[in-house]
Design an enzyme around this catalytic site. Structure first.
Site, mmCIF file in Angstrom:
data_model
loop_
_atom_site.group_PDB
_atom_site.id
_atom_site.type_symbol
_atom_site.label_atom_id
_atom_site.label_comp_id
_atom_site.label_asym_id
_atom_site.label_seq_id
_atom_site.Cartn_x
_atom_site.Cartn_y
_atom_site.Cartn_z
ATOM 1 N N ASN A 157 -7.992 5.481 38.721
ATOM 2 C CA ASN A 157 -6.604 5.003 38.722
ATOM 3 C C ASN A 157 -5.886 5.551 37.507
ATOM 4 O OD1 ASN A 157 -4.524 3.024 39.812
ATOM 5 N ND2 ASN A 157 -4.644 2.374 37.662
ATOM 6 N N GLU A 158 -4.760 6.204 37.742
ATOM 7 C CA GLU A 158 -3.935 6.743 36.659
ATOM 8 C C GLU A 158 -4.797 7.436 35.599
ATOM 9 O OE1 GLU A 158 0.025 3.906 36.761
ATOM 10 O OE2 GLU A 158 -1.532 3.441 35.291
ATOM 11 N N GLU A 315 2.822 3.590 43.241
ATOM 12 C CA GLU A 315 3.196 2.394 42.478
ATOM 13 C C GLU A 315 4.636 2.526 41.998
ATOM 14 O OE1 GLU A 315 0.818 1.304 39.124
ATOM 15 O OE2 GLU A 315 -1.087 1.679 40.138
ATOM 16 N N TRP A 323 5.116 -3.606 29.799
ATOM 17 C CA TRP A 323 4.584 -2.775 28.732
ATOM 18 C C TRP A 323 5.644 -2.063 27.899
ATOM 19 C CZ3 TRP A 323 6.302 2.022 30.133
ATOM 20 C CH2 TRP A 323 6.494 2.257 31.508
ATOM 21 N N LYS A 364 0.262 -10.199 33.489
ATOM 22 C CA LYS A 364 0.715 -11.407 34.181
ATOM 23 C C LYS A 364 2.234 -11.525 34.245
ATOM 24 C CE LYS A 364 -0.065 -14.376 30.100
ATOM 25 N NZ LYS A 364 -0.884 -13.403 29.328
ATOM 26 N N HIS A 366 4.127 -8.783 34.710
ATOM 27 C CA HIS A 366 4.590 -7.644 35.512
ATOM 28 C C HIS A 366 5.049 -8.171 36.861
ATOM 29 C CE1 HIS A 366 4.660 -3.810 37.612
ATOM 30 N NE2 HIS A 366 4.319 -3.168 36.519
#
Length: 687
Positions: A157-158, A315, A323, A364, A366
């Site tokens: 992932n990423e 995404e 972030w 949490k 996001h």
């Protein structure tokens, strides 16, 4: 480079647009899963990414596997017609692995070993990490390689988001192996790196290290090669996982790129040919002056990586992220505008992180499709609205974007441009890229993003922002394009060095000097805040050059101080085409004017709408779909006869786009599709 190998629309299960999300069922009690799937169907979700961070769940202790919960989730999704984008689970290490083998943890340039507890706590060169990770991938692939609900493999992932650059001894050994393959001999390396400077010459491979923290500045070519190595190392890791998956499955394989203003460590031009589907993650970055335009650039760049074919937005966010220094919530309608901008610029699938908002952990706060507030919320209503709109736009799947202009973009140039000991730390590569792209955007010019050296024969106009590093064949490709009748705009600090970061002597802009018909003896950076007037009435800032004409004509010159009479913007006739040079940082309006002038000469339409109205078209042999995205607080009209798909109404002459909304007009493709943003009708005109 090969285009996307698998149709994105196939991932939907019915050949239409993909609507999806990341789903982390391991964070929830199984009693919640049934409700989640019911609401997914209500929203129109047809593809779900699962097992992205599942390693500790699947392998709670070394060699002991537990697949029962993932079996249930995949079976539940499949029974409800929702496909899986199945992660290999390797993006973050379980605690037992870093406890057993702390040597897999990455190390900073200062020699500080990272601790576990975050994510991606692994060195890309670690053979021990690969041993355990590929063993897990093999188990996952054996179990689910033929599962009827799995439509796509999602490697890690990423990749490289947090661990792209590791400076440990294992990475140092891998770096030396990579350098040996690249240069063959120490003499060749010493020559390429210019190690005669500061007594840096190497007499044995073992003496070479990654560019760790030194008491002064590092060797620039060593830094550049370390970026190349690190990108290749992570690509090699991706390929290792893909090879394991391919032994047990014929399902397409990809990973999520991060084409964004703040992520620069992977050269995705090198990665793209290895993907079965091009996928990207993108989030609005409110640290930028204009995040909406950067979103459009990222979408166009992802389409470039897909060679013009449809791609997958794996995404993005329904509202705020977690972030950034200030995590700005999206205004009503903004999520729809952002989503359909990606769709308009080539995506055939829109997915979000994540499905249900977490209540614990770093993310949490996001946003998610199903927020903490539940279904009685604006975000949920907008999520359902977007799902219904995508059903109405099903015909868009498989169509493509056509452009007459190309913008040359290079991750290698980015790495080299933004290094230390350059003429000015106030000019940065992406600032140039975004400024020039914004000028195109505001002039209504649809643009493809292409790699240096690409075949430009299908375009009328090429734009080259800050291509500081350029190979001979890449500069030759641009010269051939212009000589054959194309038109080009090149900006300052371009063509300065070759692929080894060695300055091209004889005067700047080095590789492009003959093409541009100018010669610069010296760079003359200016302090922030200082403005210099030009004879066109425009102003310049940050950068100037001791530029003289060698065949070109001056289109703008400085009129103050010792620079009086010095050209700032030039145009040169080269073969059958024209090449413009912008040797300073122009004010935004002046930059728009130069781009508009070059485009007009090239025969590219320059057509500007009312402020805030973005228009982009996708088409196939039968239909054109014109997306009208109103970012403003005012209602606009646009001349686009056809059938408007979102409101569901015939349009005879002009479509009304209410403030903050989107309209999509379908018309027949017997006439060429509209390119860019063209002038709308006056408000008193009706349809």
């Amino acid at each position: 480079m090969s285009p996307t190998k698998t149709s994105v629309a196939e991932l939907s299960g019915n050949g239409q647009l993909v609507y999806g999300c990341d789903y982390n069922p391991e964070q929830w009690d199984p009693a919640v899963w049934q409700e989640d799937v019911r609401l997914m169907k209500e929203a129109g979700v047809n593809l779900v990414a699962v097992n992205i961070f599942g390693w500790a769940e699947l392998e709670p202790s070394p060699g002991t596997y537990s697949f029962e919960r993932l079996d249930q989730v995949l079976d539940l999704l499949h029974a409800n017609g929702i496909g899986a984008n199945l992660g290999t689970g390797t993006s973050s290490t379980p605690a037992w692995l870093t406890t057993l083998h702390p040597e897999i943890l990455p190390e900073s340039a200062a020699g500080v070993r990272a601790w576990p507890g975050g994510r991606q706590a692994w060195c890309p060169s670690s053979p021990r990490y690969r041993e355990y990770a590929l063993r897990l991938v093999d188990e996952v692939a054996r179990r689910y390689g033929t599962h009827p609900g799995v439509r796509l493999w999602h490697v890690s992932n990423e990749l490289g988001c947090h661990n792209a650059l590791c400076y440990c001894d294992v990475s140092a050994a891998a770096f030396r192996t990579w350098l040996t393959a690249r240069y063959g001999t120490l003499d060749a390396l010493n020559s390429a790196w210019g190690t005669a400077f500061w007594s840096q010459r190497y007499s044995a491979w073992e003496q070479i290290l990654p560019p760790r923290i030194t008491v002064s500045t590092n060797n620039p070519t060593q830094l550049l090669d370390f970026h190349r190595f690190s990108s290749d190392e992570l690509l090699g890791y991706y390929q290792a996982e893909a090879d394991v998956l391919g032994k047990h499955s014929s399902i397409p394989v990809t990973t999520n790129f991060m084409v964004a203003a703040h992520i620069r460590n992977q050269d995705y031009w090198a990665w793209a040919p290895h993907m079965d589907i091009i996928a990207n993650d993108h989030y609005l970055d409110h640290r930028l002056e204009d995040p909406t335009v950067e979103l459009a650039f990222a979408a166009d760049a992802t389409r470039g990586l897909a060679q013009g074919q449809p791609w997958l937005l794996m995404e993005h966010s329904t509202s705020a992220v977690n972030w950034q220094p200030r995590n700005i919530a999206k205004a009503p309608g903004q999520m729809l505008r952002n989503s359909l901008t990606h769709l308009a610029r080539g995506a055939d699938g829109l997915c979000f992180f994540q499905w249900r908002a977490s209540v614990q952990g770093s993310e949490k706060f996001h946003s998610a499709m199903l927020p903490h507030a539940g279904t009685d919320s604006r975000v949920w209503r907008e999520v359902k609205e977007l799902g219904h709109i995508l059903e109405k736009l099903a015909g868009v799947a498989g169509t493509t974007v056509k452009a007459e202009a190309a913008l040359v973009f290079s991750w290698e140039a980015w790495w080299a441009y933004d290094q230390e000991s350059h003429p000015s730390s106030d000019v940065r590569y992406m600032d140039q890229v975004h400024s020039l792209y914004k000028a195109l955007w505001e002039n209504g010019i649809t643009v493809d993003i292409v790699a240096p050296g690409s075949d430009l024969s299908g375009y009328k106009l090429a734009l080259v922002p800050g291509l500081y590093l350029v190979r001979e064949q890449e500069s030759a490709a641009l010269a051939d394009f212009v000589g054959s009748g194309g038109h080009a705009v090149v900006t300052y600090f371009s063509g300065i060095v070759d692929e080894n970061d060695t300055v091209l002597t004889g005067g700047y802009p080095g590789a492009f000097r003959d093409l541009l018909g100018v010669r610069s003896e010296e760079f003359l950076p200016m302090p922030p805040g200082q403005l210099l007037p030009l004879d066109t009435g425009a102003t310049a800032a940050l950068w100037a050059e001791a530029l003289r004409l060698e065949g070109a004509e001056a289109k703008a010159s400085f009129i103050e101080g010792h620079l009086t009479g010095t050209p700032a913007v030039t145009r040169n006739r080269y073969g059958a085409g024209n090449a413009w040079y912008i040797g300073t940082v122009l004010d935004p309006q002046a930059l728009r004017d130069v781009v508009a002038g070059a485009a007009a000469e090239a025969g590219v339409a320059v057509q500007v709408t009312a402020a805030g109205l973005e228009v982009i078209a996708r088409s196939d042999a039968e239909h054109t779909y014109t997306f009208l995205i109103n970012h403003s607080d005012d209602e606009h009209k646009y001349p686009a006869p056809g059938y408007e798909l979102i409101a569901g109404e015939e349009v005879s002459t002009a479509v009304v786009i209410p403030a903050g909304t989107v309209r999509v007009v379908r018309s027949f493709s017997s006439a060429p599709p509209t390119t860019g943003r063209i002038s709308g009708l006056k408000d008193d005109e009706s349809d």
